[in-house]
Motif scaffolding. Structure first.
Motif, PDB file in Angstrom:
ATOM      1  N   GLU A  66      72.410 -35.721 -42.214  1.00  0.00           N
ATOM      2  CA  GLU A  66      73.865 -36.305 -42.127  1.00  0.00           C
ATOM      3  C   GLU A  66      73.815 -37.315 -40.622  1.00  0.00           C
ATOM      4  O   GLU A  66      74.280 -38.479 -40.825  1.00  0.00           O
ATOM      5  N   LEU A  67      72.864 -36.533 -39.774  1.00  0.00           N
ATOM      6  CA  LEU A  67      72.956 -37.781 -38.469  1.00  0.00           C
ATOM      7  C   LEU A  67      72.165 -38.853 -38.969  1.00  0.00           C
ATOM      8  O   LEU A  67      72.482 -39.889 -38.208  1.00  0.00           O
ATOM      9  N   MET A  68      71.128 -38.840 -39.675  1.00  0.00           N
ATOM     10  CA  MET A  68      70.545 -40.134 -39.986  1.00  0.00           C
ATOM     11  C   MET A  68      71.238 -41.110 -40.746  1.00  0.00           C
ATOM     12  O   MET A  68      71.030 -42.475 -40.604  1.00  0.00           O
ATOM     13  N   ASP A  69      72.174 -40.457 -41.746  1.00  0.00           N
ATOM     14  CA  ASP A  69      72.919 -41.484 -42.284  1.00  0.00           C
ATOM     15  C   ASP A  69      73.950 -42.267 -41.634  1.00  0.00           C
ATOM     16  O   ASP A  69      74.533 -43.414 -42.037  1.00  0.00           O
ATOM     17  N   GLN A  70      74.116 -41.825 -40.434  1.00  0.00           N
ATOM     18  CA  GLN A  70      75.065 -42.567 -39.297  1.00  0.00           C
ATOM     19  C   GLN A  70      74.216 -43.671 -38.846  1.00  0.00           C
ATOM     20  O   GLN A  70      74.894 -44.348 -37.915  1.00  0.00           O
ATOM     21  N   HIS A  71      72.975 -43.905 -39.128  1.00  0.00           N
ATOM     22  CA  HIS A  71      72.440 -44.970 -38.126  1.00  0.00           C
ATOM     23  C   HIS A  71      72.458 -44.792 -36.715  1.00  0.00           C
ATOM     24  O   HIS A  71      72.967 -45.886 -36.031  1.00  0.00           O
ATOM     25  N   PRO A  72      72.136 -43.776 -35.878  1.00  0.00           N
ATOM     26  CA  PRO A  72      72.336 -43.705 -34.870  1.00  0.00           C
ATOM     27  C   PRO A  72      71.551 -44.385 -33.795  1.00  0.00           C
ATOM     28  O   PRO A  72      70.481 -44.912 -34.425  1.00  0.00           O
ATOM     29  N   ALA A  73      71.863 -44.481 -32.479  1.00  0.00           N
ATOM     30  CA  ALA A  73      70.941 -45.238 -31.472  1.00  0.00           C
ATOM     31  C   ALA A  73      69.698 -44.495 -31.025  1.00  0.00           C
ATOM     32  O   ALA A  73      69.885 -43.246 -31.339  1.00  0.00           O
ATOM     33  N   ALA A  74      68.822 -45.081 -30.414  1.00  0.00           N
ATOM     34  CA  ALA A  74      67.485 -44.294 -30.261  1.00  0.00           C
ATOM     35  C   ALA A  74      67.849 -43.322 -29.290  1.00  0.00           C
ATOM     36  O   ALA A  74      67.389 -42.286 -29.389  1.00  0.00           O
ATOM     37  N   ASP A  75      68.910 -43.471 -28.420  1.00  0.00           N
ATOM     38  CA  ASP A  75      69.103 -42.453 -27.331  1.00  0.00           C
ATOM     39  C   ASP A  75      69.894 -41.271 -27.966  1.00  0.00           C
ATOM     40  O   ASP A  75      69.537 -40.020 -27.318  1.00  0.00           O
ATOM     41  N   THR A  76      70.747 -41.510 -28.898  1.00  0.00           N
ATOM     42  CA  THR A  76      71.343 -40.410 -29.604  1.00  0.00           C
ATOM     43  C   THR A  76      70.478 -39.638 -30.351  1.00  0.00           C
ATOM     44  O   THR A  76      70.239 -38.378 -30.454  1.00  0.00           O
ATOM     45  N   LEU A  77      69.132 -40.135 -31.005  1.00  0.00           N
ATOM     46  CA  LEU A  77      68.125 -39.592 -31.905  1.00  0.00           C
ATOM     47  C   LEU A  77      67.340 -38.793 -31.017  1.00  0.00           C
ATOM     48  O   LEU A  77      67.111 -37.852 -31.319  1.00  0.00           O
ATOM     49  N   THR A  78      66.931 -39.391 -29.752  1.00  0.00           N
ATOM     50  CA  THR A  78      66.292 -38.300 -28.897  1.00  0.00           C
ATOM     51  C   THR A  78      66.891 -37.327 -28.391  1.00  0.00           C
ATOM     52  O   THR A  78      66.414 -36.098 -28.011  1.00  0.00           O
ATOM     53  N   GLU A  79      68.164 -37.203 -28.158  1.00  0.00           N
ATOM     54  CA  GLU A  79      68.926 -36.231 -27.617  1.00  0.00           C
ATOM     55  C   GLU A  79      69.112 -35.126 -28.858  1.00  0.00           C
ATOM     56  O   GLU A  79      68.943 -33.897 -28.505  1.00  0.00           O
ATOM     57  N   ALA A  80      68.946 -35.442 -29.935  1.00  0.00           N
ATOM     58  CA  ALA A  80      69.126 -34.709 -31.011  1.00  0.00           C
ATOM     59  C   ALA A  80      67.767 -33.883 -31.249  1.00  0.00           C
ATOM     60  O   ALA A  80      67.676 -32.707 -31.647  1.00  0.00           O
ATOM     61  N   LEU A  81      66.687 -34.590 -31.214  1.00  0.00           N
ATOM     62  CA  LEU A  81      65.364 -33.919 -31.349  1.00  0.00           C
ATOM     63  C   LEU A  81      64.778 -33.113 -30.194  1.00  0.00           C
ATOM     64  O   LEU A  81      63.945 -32.509 -30.201  1.00  0.00           O
ATOM     65  N   ALA A  82      65.438 -33.469 -29.024  1.00  0.00           N
ATOM     66  CA  ALA A  82      65.132 -32.634 -27.663  1.00  0.00           C
ATOM     67  C   ALA A  82      64.900 -31.221 -27.866  1.00  0.00           C
ATOM     68  O   ALA A  82      64.028 -30.414 -27.378  1.00  0.00           O
ATOM     69  N   PRO A  83      65.909 -30.308 -28.580  1.00  0.00           N
ATOM     70  CA  PRO A  83      65.839 -28.865 -28.465  1.00  0.00           C
ATOM     71  C   PRO A  83      64.768 -28.573 -29.506  1.00  0.00           C
ATOM     72  O   PRO A  83      64.173 -27.396 -29.426  1.00  0.00           O
ATOM     73  N   ASN A  84      64.225 -29.391 -30.304  1.00  0.00           N
ATOM     74  CA  ASN A  84      63.177 -28.921 -31.115  1.00  0.00           C
ATOM     75  C   ASN A  84      61.593 -29.061 -30.502  1.00  0.00           C
ATOM     76  O   ASN A  84      60.823 -28.581 -31.302  1.00  0.00           O
ATOM     77  N   LEU A  85      61.527 -29.672 -29.468  1.00  0.00           N
ATOM     78  CA  LEU A  85      60.322 -29.856 -28.480  1.00  0.00           C
ATOM     79  C   LEU A  85      60.023 -28.721 -27.829  1.00  0.00           C
ATOM     80  O   LEU A  85      60.981 -27.950 -27.247  1.00  0.00           O
TER      81      LEU A  85
END
Length: 783
Positions: A463-482
């Motif tokens: 659902e986050l991908m469908d919102q066409h997020p900015a690169a900064d928002t995308l990196t904040e979302a994937l940080a917990p998975n690293l």
């Protein structure tokens, strides 16, 4: 007191005599004064003549005092003329040198004592003036005390002229020698005929071509390279050239070194001296011409199969070729191609057939396109025709002045544009079917396009991908998975580099679940940036396994090193012991041997020597491949080393009925191991001797190069094919079952290559079956 008349008369006579004497004295004094003045004038004139004379007199008295003109001081480079001969050697650098002054003093004293004349030539130090001295005992009227008179001549101009003439003569002699050497070394046969058209001089290439033993042998036997053609021999054609006083050039076929070759033969008259001639082998050119014609026919056959129209115009702007699509597009008949249709006429016919764009001023348009032939680059134009056909025309000027014209019918591309939406949907489906995770970011950093694997790879919410997020928002979302949340910034930097900086950038990151991802940002032509992600977890694990295996291989290499060091001793010690005992038996230390026993002992010694050489070769080759070959470099002269190696094989060369030429100038000294380098050259010589039949020739040439020295060993033996040369370079290779080694062509060539490379040099071998083999060794650091 009255004076008597007689006394008066006597007084008058006395006065008259006194007056007459005074008058005579006055007249005599005036004459002597005139004589003295004339003598002074003569003396001044004589002194001036001596000063202007090309020679200057130098008077050396018995006490070594000297008298001469001050002009002599200038010739000697002195400020003034000294008083004594010993002072002619100036302390400030002028005058004569010490050795010149000693020699001159000895000549002067000998002339003063024995009246012996002398001659001497000298050049004062630091001066370009050349002086000639002619000395003898002075005439007593000049100096009665036994003085020596020396005439000093300045022959600088004559000496300079003689030096110049000597230099020119030496240069001319050297040029002539170089010209003769150049002619003799020319790769083409060259010859010279006298006025009677008989051969008088031939070069080495001519001798080799006619199969003579030497140039004098070819001249003495009058061996002709060119056969009789149309009833005219080569000598008759040369005589015609001399009679016409014009060169004659012709192309004939002759036998050169046992092969029939096409030659371009030229006879050049040289006035009364004779006729010169040379022959150029054009067989390769003829072969190339045939190959070119075949290539052109094949090319045109291929062009006929293309869907794009291609036509060729020559430098006279005539049509020489047009494939079927070109003739079909412009409606050209085959007869027009055969007749050489002119380019401007072709444009006119194409206009009449409606195959050119509609223009207002066609003659000007046609003239503008005729300039395609002289253009420096290819020209491309779009030709929309009246029948809705759209042609893409490319005109490419050729270096020979011709033109290649390409015509492509692009009408169908208009229909293809209607399928653009379908292609876009196909692109999306392709993205989704790829194993890689892909995402496209706009220049402002917002997500535009991605495939299904992208969200699953990073563990993101669809659902986050469908919102066409900015690169900064995308990196904040994937940080917990690293595994390390701070590394999320690295992903944002890669996206920013691909979209804003237009640079490729890559990285590697590890997720919390243990997976390893490798990602890269790639700038796209439309200004967007592509982020590609690949799961390389399996590759990382394989890399770690390979690293562990590499460590095991290094340990095995160390074991091999210790093995070679041990076997070097284990191989040589038994052979040395066997050879020593055999020599003791041969010398009679164990008692007198029978003839048969002596033969057995000698056979043992020969076998030990051969086995020792083979063991040395095997060990050196193994140590070289393992990087353990000991190299003790020293400063050595290359020519004596090669001469010694050749001398060691003199008996083998004579026994095989071969001839060996050792050529080379002084190449200086090199830093090399004389033993290893001598073995390498010896192995190559042994191979040349073994491969050359009786009557063959081996050439060893040493040449100095700008960065080192070159040693060339060539023979005219049986040679090797390409596959045989590969096997010879391999030396040892594994057997088919992979459990052992088998010998291929001996170890000489592989070992020679390893030994040469151990000196920092290179070995190159060129061989041709039935012609011979050439081995070239290049060594660095000539000094």
């Amino acid at each position: 007191m009255e004076i008597p008349p007689t006394a008066l008369a006597l007084i008058g006579l006395l006065l008259a005599a006194w007056t007459a004497g005074a008058a005579w004295l006055m007249i005599a004094a005036a004459g002597k004064a005139r004589g003295a003045e004339a003598s002074r004038k003569a003396a001044r004139r004589m002194a001036r003549m001596i000063d202007e004379a090309p020679a200057i007199p130098l008077l050396v008295r018995a006490d070594m005092r000297i008298e001469a003109s001050e002009r002599l001081a200038g010739w000697l480079g002195l400020d003034r003329l000294p008083a004594y001969l010993s002072e002619l050697s100036g302390s400030d650098g002028g005058g004569l040198s010490r050795s010149q002054l000693v020699e001159l003093t000895e000549h002067v004293r000998r002339a003063q004592k024995t009246a012996a004349p002398f001659r001497m030539a000298l050049t004062p130090p630091g001066s370009r003036r050349s002086l000639a001295l002619r000395g003898a005992l002075a005439d007593p009227q000049v100096s009665p005390g036994g003085a020596a008179l020396i005439w000093v001549f300045d022959f600088s101009e004559s000496e300079s002229e003689l030096a110049r003439l000597r230099e020119e003569a030496a240069r001319a002699q050297g040029d002539f020698a170089a010209l003769v050497g150049l002619i003799d070394a020319a790769p083409m046969p060259m010859w010279f005929r006298g006025a009677d058209a008989r051969l008088r001089l031939v070069n080495a290439a001519y001798v080799e071509a006619v199969g003579a033993s030497s140039a004098p042998d070819a001249v003495e036997r009058q061996l002709e390279l060119i056969e009789t053609v149309d009833g005219l021999s080569a000598a008759q054609v040369a005589r015609q050239s001399a009679e016409q006083d014009a060169p004659i050039e012709r192309i004939v076929t002759a036998t050169v070194a046992g092969e029939r070759r096409s030659l371009r033969v030229s006879d050049l008259p040289l006035g009364r001296e004779g006729i010169a001639g040379y022959a150029i082998d054009i067989e390769d050119m003829e072969e190339l011409a045939r190959e070119f014609r075949a290539f052109r026919e094949a090319q045109r056959s291929i062009l006929d199969q293309l869907s794009v129209g291609v036509a060729q115009f020559d430098d006279h702007r005539r049509l020489t070729f047009a494939n079927q699509p070109f003739r079909r597009i412009f409606g050209i008949s085959p007869g027009s191609v055969a007749a050489g249709l002119d380019f401007e006429r072709f444009l006119s016919d194409a206009r009449d057939a409606g195959k050119t764009p509609v223009v207002r001023d066609f003659p000007a348009w046609r003239l503008e396109h005729a300039e395609w032939f002289s253009a420096s680059t290819a020209r491309e134009e779009a030709w929309p025709l009246a029948d809705k056909t759209h042609l893409r025309v490319v005109a490419n000027p050729m270096p020979d002045g011709g033109l290649v014209m390409v015509a492509e019918d692009r009408t169908e591309q208009l229909a293809l544009s209607a399928t653009r939406d379908t292609l876009l949907r196909t692109r999306t489906a392709t993205f989704d079917s790829l194993f890689e995770a892909l995402a496209v970011f706009a220049p402002d950093g917002h997500l535009q396009l991605w495939n299904r694997s992208f969200a699953g790879t990073w563990g993101l919410d669809p659902e986050l991908m469908d919102q066409h997020p900015a690169a900064d928002t995308l990196t904040e979302a994937l940080a917990p998975n690293l595994a390390n949340a701070t590394q999320a910034k690295m992903v944002g930097e890669v996206i920013r580099a691909a979209t804003l900086d237009r640079k490729e950038k890559a990285g590697r990151i590890q997720l919390g679940d243990g997976r390893t991802l490798e990602f890269a940002g790639v700038p796209l032509p439309d200004g967007n940036g592509l982020l590609t992600v690949l799961d390389i977890t399996d590759s990382v694990k394989a890399e770690e396994a390979l690293r562990e295996r590499n460590m095991a291989l290094e340990e095995a290499d160390q074991v091999k090193t210790r093995f070679l060091a041990n076997m070097s001793y284990e191989f040589r010690t038994p052979l040395t012991t066997i050879g020593g005992f055999a020599e003791l038996l041969d010398s009679g230390a164990a008692g007198e041997l029978s003839e048969q026993a002596k033969d057995y002992v000698q056979a043992i010694l020969d076998s030990v020597a051969r086995l020792t050489d083979q063991v040395e070769d095997v060990l050196d080759l193994s140590q070289s491949e393992a990087g353990l070959l000991p190299v003790a470099k020293e400063r050595i002269a290359l020519m004596p080393l090669v001469t010694t190696v050749v001398r060691e094989r003199e008996q083998a060369i004579l026994s095989a009925g071969l001839s060996l030429d050792l050529e080379g100038s002084t190449v200086g000294k090199i830093d090399a191991d004389p033993r290893q380098l001598g073995r390498a050259i010896g192995h190559l010589l042994d191979n040349a001797i073994a491969a050359t039949g009786k009557g063959g020739r081996i050439l060893v040439n040493l040449t100095r190069e700008p960065e080192g020295a070159r040693v060339v060993i060539s023979d005219n033996g049986r040679g090797m094919s390409a596959s045989e040369l590969v096997h010879a370079l391999d030396g040892l290779r594994k057997t088919q079952d992979g459990n052992g080694l088998e010998r291929r062509q001996g170890l000489g060539i592989p070992l020679a290559r390893e030994l040469v490379e151990g000196q920092g040099g290179t070995l190159e071998i060129v061989s041709r079956k039935g012609t011979g083999t050439t081995a070239t060794i290049r060594l660095p650091s000539v000094r």
